[in-house]
Design an enzyme around this catalytic site. Sequence first.
Site, PDB file in Angstrom:
ATOM      1  CB  CYS A 243      -9.759   4.630  -0.135  1.00  0.00           C
ATOM      2  SG  CYS A 243      -8.189   5.154   0.587  1.00  0.00           S
TER       3      CYS A 243
ATOM      4  CD  GLU B 154      -0.891   7.614   5.361  1.00  0.00           C
ATOM      5  OE1 GLU B 154       0.280   7.882   5.664  1.00  0.00           O
ATOM      6  OE2 GLU B 154      -1.286   6.466   5.094  1.00  0.00           O
TER       7      GLU B 154
ATOM      8  CB  CYS C 276      -3.013   0.580  -2.618  1.00  0.00           C
ATOM      9  SG  CYS C 276      -3.008   2.318  -3.042  1.00  0.00           S
TER      10      CYS C 276
ATOM     11  CB  THR D 116      -4.546   5.052  -5.431  1.00  0.00           C
ATOM     12  OG1 THR D 116      -5.504   5.534  -4.491  1.00  0.00           O
ATOM     13  CG2 THR D 116      -4.115   6.178  -6.334  1.00  0.00           C
TER      14      THR D 116
ATOM     15  CG  HIS E 243      -5.561   5.243   4.004  1.00  0.00           C
ATOM     16  ND1 HIS E 243      -4.944   4.619   2.954  1.00  0.00           N
ATOM     17  CD2 HIS E 243      -4.583   5.836   4.722  1.00  0.00           C
ATOM     18  CE1 HIS E 243      -3.636   4.835   3.032  1.00  0.00           C
ATOM     19  NE2 HIS E 243      -3.392   5.568   4.096  1.00  0.00           N
TER      20      HIS E 243
ATOM     21  CG  ASP F 136      -1.860   1.235   1.229  1.00  0.00           C
ATOM     22  OD1 ASP F 136      -2.531   1.464   0.204  1.00  0.00           O
ATOM     23  OD2 ASP F 136      -1.905   1.972   2.224  1.00  0.00           O
ATOM     24  CB  SER F 137       0.170   4.751  -0.865  1.00  0.00           C
ATOM     25  OG  SER F 137      -1.003   4.857  -0.081  1.00  0.00           O
TER      26      SER F 137
ATOM     27  CE1 TYR G 209       2.846   5.940  -3.323  1.00  0.00           C
ATOM     28  CE2 TYR G 209       1.836   4.145  -4.549  1.00  0.00           C
ATOM     29  CZ  TYR G 209       2.924   4.675  -3.895  1.00  0.00           C
ATOM     30  OH  TYR G 209       4.075   3.937  -3.825  1.00  0.00           O
ATOM     31  N   GLY G 210      -3.024   9.191  -3.751  1.00  0.00           N
ATOM     32  CA  GLY G 210      -4.344   9.484  -4.324  1.00  0.00           C
ATOM     33  C   GLY G 210      -4.427  10.702  -5.219  1.00  0.00           C
TER      34      GLY G 210
END
Length: 271
Positions: free
Chosen positions: A190, A156, A71, A73, A192, A8-9, A40-41
């Site tokens: 997503c 984040e 991820c 994205t 997250h 993942d990012s 990354y989005g």
Amino acid sequence: MQPIGVFDSGYGGLTVLKELVKKMPQYDYLYLGDNARAPYGTRSFESVYQYTLECVKHLFSMNCSLVVLACNTASAKALRNIQQKDLPLIDPAKRVLGVIRPTSEIIGNYTTSKHIGILGTSGTITSGSYKIEIEKFFPEIQVHQEACPMWVPLVENGEYNSPGADYFIKKNIDQLLIQSPQIDCIILACTHYPLLINKIKQFLPAHITLLSQGEIVADSLSDYLIRHPEMDKLCSKNSKRIFYTTDASESFDQQAEVFFGQAVKSRHLSL
Ligand code: DGL
């Protein structure tokens, strides 16, 4: 050891890894979060593709034969190129799987109205990947989408429970729901977003089903490994979990526990 690679990012893929471990605890897993370059989005197609490819190559070099892009994205912007252009040159025996297809395959089971909503990063939404994939399995479903560019930064930065998050969450949900009063199912597209689930529910009418992807991806991977015994043989089973981050491991470990549900001890990976 031949772990399953999970990429993942940043932290989001840990919500998927958590479900993979729950469903298939016997496998070894190697997680890589590209925290140094997250999010990354909002990045270009080319950047997301290059960053993802670089990380996938690192996972291959660390003995992963199977890599899951946990991820959306990266799945939206890099997966097809990696599968079609890069893998045949790097090593045709290796596999990279994403999260958009498994989610699209089962979405028809969750909607009666045939109107669904997608909440994701700007990259995932503008790629149109969900519309394209869902159309293949359920052409009768109308897909309504809304980009939520502030949600990953909120997560984040540890602001997912703060009153400040409410403003952006309500705003994007309202903008999605205004597109159709018939939406009866929403995908958190997503990895997250599961951290925002309680806040999201606060602003959603109770009849709308909210789907996050961890369990869906875990079911799909388990099914994949049954259907592909040749890949299953390349995945070792000692129940080991290894974590790498491209940023500082101390801060990764502090945040990661919230996503993974258990203490995490990571190592730094220099790109
Ligand atoms: N967690 C990632 C996803 O599922 C993206 C987060 C980011 O913007 O880096 O889309």
